[in-house]
Design an enzyme around this catalytic site. Structure first.
Site, PDB file in Angstrom:
ATOM      1  N   ASP A  13       1.411 -25.762 -28.843  1.00  0.00           N
ATOM      2  CA  ASP A  13       1.195 -27.184 -29.121  1.00  0.00           C
ATOM      3  C   ASP A  13       0.243 -27.426 -30.285  1.00  0.00           C
ATOM      4  OD1 ASP A  13       2.835 -27.637 -26.916  1.00  0.00           O
ATOM      5  OD2 ASP A  13       1.129 -27.563 -25.551  1.00  0.00           O
ATOM      6  N   LYS A  16       3.524 -27.066 -34.502  1.00  0.00           N
ATOM      7  CA  LYS A  16       4.511 -26.245 -35.225  1.00  0.00           C
ATOM      8  C   LYS A  16       5.714 -27.078 -35.632  1.00  0.00           C
ATOM      9  CE  LYS A  16       4.623 -23.545 -31.645  1.00  0.00           C
ATOM     10  NZ  LYS A  16       3.472 -24.045 -30.859  1.00  0.00           N
ATOM     11  N   GLY A  40       7.985 -27.580 -26.581  1.00  0.00           N
ATOM     12  CA  GLY A  40       8.040 -29.028 -26.755  1.00  0.00           C
ATOM     13  C   GLY A  40       7.440 -29.334 -28.104  1.00  0.00           C
ATOM     14  N   HIS A  41       8.289 -29.660 -29.059  1.00  0.00           N
ATOM     15  CA  HIS A  41       7.815 -29.899 -30.422  1.00  0.00           C
ATOM     16  C   HIS A  41       8.025 -31.377 -30.757  1.00  0.00           C
ATOM     17  CE1 HIS A  41       8.535 -25.405 -31.578  1.00  0.00           C
ATOM     18  NE2 HIS A  41       7.791 -25.553 -30.518  1.00  0.00           N
ATOM     19  N   GLN A 223       6.006 -21.392 -28.686  1.00  0.00           N
ATOM     20  CA  GLN A 223       4.808 -20.862 -28.041  1.00  0.00           C
ATOM     21  C   GLN A 223       3.798 -20.397 -29.111  1.00  0.00           C
ATOM     22  OE1 GLN A 223       8.103 -19.763 -26.695  1.00  0.00           O
ATOM     23  NE2 GLN A 223       7.847 -21.773 -25.826  1.00  0.00           N
TER      24      GLN A 223
HETATM   25  P1  GDP Z   1       4.154 -27.801 -31.162  1.00  0.00           P
HETATM   26  O1  GDP Z   1       4.617 -27.428 -29.807  1.00  0.00           O
HETATM   27  O2  GDP Z   1       3.319 -26.744 -31.809  1.00  0.00           O
HETATM   28  O3  GDP Z   1       5.257 -28.273 -32.064  1.00  0.00           O
HETATM   29  O4  GDP Z   1       3.175 -29.054 -30.965  1.00  0.00           O
HETATM   30  P2  GDP Z   1       3.423 -30.317 -30.005  1.00  0.00           P
HETATM   31  O5  GDP Z   1       4.412 -31.203 -30.655  1.00  0.00           O
HETATM   32  O6  GDP Z   1       3.654 -29.876 -28.612  1.00  0.00           O
HETATM   33  O7  GDP Z   1       1.981 -30.959 -29.996  1.00  0.00           O
HETATM   34  C1  GDP Z   1       1.343 -31.362 -31.164  1.00  0.00           C
HETATM   35  C2  GDP Z   1       1.090 -32.881 -31.102  1.00  0.00           C
HETATM   36  O8  GDP Z   1       0.176 -33.240 -32.108  1.00  0.00           O
HETATM   37  C3  GDP Z   1       2.315 -33.729 -31.335  1.00  0.00           C
HETATM   38  O9  GDP Z   1       2.231 -34.878 -30.535  1.00  0.00           O
HETATM   39  C4  GDP Z   1       2.236 -34.081 -32.817  1.00  0.00           C
HETATM   40  O10 GDP Z   1       2.870 -35.315 -33.133  1.00  0.00           O
HETATM   41  C5  GDP Z   1       0.760 -34.199 -32.996  1.00  0.00           C
HETATM   42  N1  GDP Z   1       0.231 -33.839 -34.311  1.00  0.00           N
HETATM   43  C6  GDP Z   1       0.619 -32.839 -35.132  1.00  0.00           C
HETATM   44  N2  GDP Z   1      -0.195 -32.760 -36.205  1.00  0.00           N
HETATM   45  C7  GDP Z   1      -1.131 -33.738 -36.037  1.00  0.00           C
HETATM   46  C8  GDP Z   1      -2.277 -34.153 -36.787  1.00  0.00           C
HETATM   47  O11 GDP Z   1      -2.624 -33.603 -37.810  1.00  0.00           O
HETATM   48  N3  GDP Z   1      -3.006 -35.198 -36.267  1.00  0.00           N
HETATM   49  C9  GDP Z   1      -2.673 -35.829 -35.109  1.00  0.00           C
HETATM   50  N4  GDP Z   1      -3.445 -36.819 -34.674  1.00  0.00           N
HETATM   51  N5  GDP Z   1      -1.608 -35.457 -34.380  1.00  0.00           N
HETATM   52  C10 GDP Z   1      -0.853 -34.424 -34.831  1.00  0.00           C
HETATM   53  P1  IMO Z   2       5.293 -24.908 -27.683  1.00  0.00           P
HETATM   54  O1  IMO Z   2       6.408 -24.256 -28.447  1.00  0.00           O
HETATM   55  C1  IMO Z   2       2.254 -24.579 -24.589  1.00  0.00           C
HETATM   56  C2  IMO Z   2       3.049 -21.799 -21.296  1.00  0.00           C
HETATM   57  C3  IMO Z   2       3.233 -22.398 -19.915  1.00  0.00           C
HETATM   58  C4  IMO Z   2       2.691 -21.271 -19.065  1.00  0.00           C
HETATM   59  C5  IMO Z   2       3.177 -20.025 -19.805  1.00  0.00           C
HETATM   60  C6  IMO Z   2       4.449 -19.425 -19.256  1.00  0.00           C
HETATM   61  O2  IMO Z   2       5.493 -26.360 -27.432  1.00  0.00           O
HETATM   62  O3  IMO Z   2       3.966 -24.583 -28.258  1.00  0.00           O
HETATM   63  P2  IMO Z   2       6.997 -20.155 -19.391  1.00  0.00           P
HETATM   64  O4  IMO Z   2       7.694 -21.376 -18.877  1.00  0.00           O
HETATM   65  O5  IMO Z   2       7.161 -19.946 -20.847  1.00  0.00           O
HETATM   66  O6  IMO Z   2       7.328 -18.927 -18.606  1.00  0.00           O
HETATM   67  O7  IMO Z   2       5.436 -20.445 -19.114  1.00  0.00           O
HETATM   68  O8  IMO Z   2       3.375 -20.419 -21.151  1.00  0.00           O
HETATM   69  N1  IMO Z   2       3.932 -22.350 -22.348  1.00  0.00           N
HETATM   70  C7  IMO Z   2       3.529 -23.195 -23.295  1.00  0.00           C
HETATM   71  N2  IMO Z   2       2.337 -23.790 -23.512  1.00  0.00           N
HETATM   72  N3  IMO Z   2       3.245 -24.776 -25.468  1.00  0.00           N
HETATM   73  C8  IMO Z   2       4.439 -24.170 -25.293  1.00  0.00           C
HETATM   74  O9  IMO Z   2       5.430 -24.242 -26.203  1.00  0.00           O
HETATM   75  C9  IMO Z   2       4.637 -23.360 -24.155  1.00  0.00           C
HETATM   76  N4  IMO Z   2       5.678 -22.645 -23.673  1.00  0.00           N
HETATM   77  C10 IMO Z   2       5.225 -22.024 -22.588  1.00  0.00           C
HETATM   78  O10 IMO Z   2       2.488 -23.578 -19.768  1.00  0.00           O
HETATM   79  O11 IMO Z   2       1.281 -21.262 -19.104  1.00  0.00           O
HETATM   80 MG    MG Z   3       4.548 -28.100 -27.841  1.00  0.00          MG
END
Ligand code: GDP
Ligand code: IMO
Ligand code: MG
Length: 428
Positions: A13, A16, A40-41, A223
């Site tokens: 999170d 990416k 979850g992106h 991840q």
């Molecule tokens: P990922 O799994 O690595 O793609 O990241 P996620 O989407 O799960 O979580 C990142 C969150 O931060 C998302 O809600 C993005 O919209 C938000 N985000 C990404 N870059 C920035 C930033 O520079 N500032 C803020 N405030 N939010 C950001």
């Molecule tokens: P993105 O791509 C954050 C975590 C789960 C758990 C562990 C194992 O959005 O960064 P799994 O279901 O993969 O067997 O769970 O990994 N986990 C993540 N945490 N971001 C993710 O993906 C994750 N994908 C798995 O919460 O601790």
């Molecule tokens: Mg994510």
């Protein structure tokens, strides 16, 4: 500079999806190489917000060819749900290609994921419950079902029978659940055959040919380093190779085609699920940071654990992945703090340790040694040039860059596509 890998530095999170989307206009291909719909992106484009789980984030850019590589585990129900949701919002998904060697997640993988977690009780990992671990376990155990198996019903049936022979013993005798019928699984999988047929391709060949033509391929990791099956905080990890080496094996290109490795890192740290987290905060400070950063999971909605930036983790991830550039996201979230603590090393059993301890118990007991940096109060979400950041924000970034040993090429100052400060071009 045609092969660019995007990997998470911390526990996921980091942003990416946004980083991948940022490269969208300059990229011909985006391939997802590991994980599945545990990811979850979130990508924010103008007023539109997209949450992608299984599909590569590049699918949102009109000129990009999205690919699901052999290293991914595919839940076919989720695949078509996501495709339909994007189609209904006017996103063209017709160019998606899927590796015939990718494994599928079935009903019994999802069930096993959930019952195994329940069985672990206090020791549970906090998985996303999407069947990821059991699907990869079957792959390694040589009893998985691949996309290509869908095209030969008799082979498919034999493989499902073989898998269920074992799983039904587990389900009925150990976990006290009902047995799963072979027909139920086979019929479900076959119901997708005609829709998936046109998407299936030799994705390794397609990607290598694209690289030969000098086209840009982004390898989008799911991840992150600390969740990697080999290099993460095992057993509190996911079940795939989430580090840069996985980009090669999970998509079928040679490691020498990966020219640039971009590590995505938050300006602080979060984690979902159980496991060690030395800089974790509790109480009011944690609540403030969580609210400020909207730190709730995209996949499961769980409140994310939050903590300060951990420099040894970035150094570790840089080493494991060969990171050439860092993208530091969410600098804006820290606005308003008088002082910003940063972990520079750990105290383990009364001694200072500068690097991530490889012994898991040591990491569990590691206490962060924190260094405080002056904060800023100005709104930075509209800043596009590094020099326009408040001096203390510049100093914070430069201090983190120095500690991490890798240049911070892009800084995120908001969720929007345009809310970035680019210090060094990622595609040159
Ligand atoms: P990922 O799994 O690595 O793609 O990241 P996620 O989407 O799960 O979580 C990142 C969150 O931060 C998302 O809600 C993005 O919209 C938000 N985000 C990404 N870059 C920035 C930033 O520079 N500032 C803020 N405030 N939010 C950001
Ligand atoms: P993105 O791509 C954050 C975590 C789960 C758990 C562990 C194992 O959005 O960064 P799994 O279901 O993969 O067997 O769970 O990994 N986990 C993540 N945490 N971001 C993710 O993906 C994750 N994908 C798995 O919460 O601790
Ligand atoms: Mg994510």
């Amino acid at each position: 500079m045609p092969g660019i890998v995007i990997v998470g530095v911390q526990w996921g999170d980091e942003g990416k999806g946004k980083a991948t989307d940022l490269l969208g206009e300059r990229t011909e291909w985006v391939v997802k190489f590991n994980g599945g719909n545990n990811a979850g992106h979130t990508v924010v484009i103008g007023d539109e917000k997209y949450a992608l789980h299984l599909l590569p984030s590049g699918i949102l850019s009109p000129g990009v060819n999205p690919v699901i590589g052999n290293g991914v585990v595919v839940d076919l129900g989720v695949l078509f749900e996501e495709l339909e949701a994007l189609d209904s919002r006017g996103i063209d998904t017709s160019r998606l290609r899927i590796s015939s060697s990718a494994h599928v997640i079935t009903h019994y993988h999802r069930t096993l994921d959930k019952v195994q977690e329940r069985f672990l009780g206090k020791r549970q990992i906090g998985t996303t419950g999407r069947g990821i671990g059991p699907a990869y376990a079957d792959k390694i155990n040589r009893m998985g079902i691949r996309i290509q198996d869908l095209f030969d019903e008799s082979i498919l049936r034999q493989k499902v029978e073989g898998a269920l022979d074992q799983k039904n013993h587990l389900l009925t005798k150990l976990f006290n659940r009902r047995a799963i019928e072979v027909d139920e699984i086979v019929e479900d999988l076959l119901s997708y055959v005609e829709r998936i047929r046109p998407m299936v391709a030799d994705t390794s060949l397609v990607l290598n040919e694209a690289l030969d033509r000098g086209e840009v391929v982004v390898f989008e990791g799911g991840q992150a380093t600390m969740l990697d099956i080999d290099h993460g905080t095992y057993p509190f990890v996911t079940s795939s190779t989430a580090t840069a080496a996985g980009a090669a094996s999970g998509s079928g290109v040679g490691p020498n085609r990966l020219d640039r490795i971009v590590g995505i890192v938050k300006a602080y740290t979060t984690r979902v699920g159980a496991g060690p987290f030395p800089t974790e905060l509790e109480g009011e400070e944690a609540d403030w940071l969580r609210e400020q950063g909207h730190e709730y999971g995209v996949t499961t909605g769980r409140a994310r654990r939050v903590g300060w930036y951990d420099a040894p983790i970035t150094r570790y991830a840089t080493r494991i992945n060969g990171v050439t550039d860092l993208v530091m996201t969410k600098l804006d979230t820290l606005t308003g703090l008088e002082r910003i603590p940063v972990c520079v090393a750990y105290e383990v059993n009364g001694e200072r340790v500068d690097e991530v301890p490889i012994n898991q118990s040591d990491f569990h007991h590691a206490k962060p040694i924190l260094e405080e940096h002056p904060g800023w109060t100005e709104d930075i979400t509209g800043v596009r040039d590094f020099a326009d950041l408040p001096q203390t924000a510049q100093d914070y970034v430069l201090a983190l860059e120095e500690m991490s040993g890798t240049r911070i090429s892009v800084i995120g100052v908001g969720p929007g596509r345009e809310q970035v400060i680019v210090r060094h071009d990622l595609v040159d």
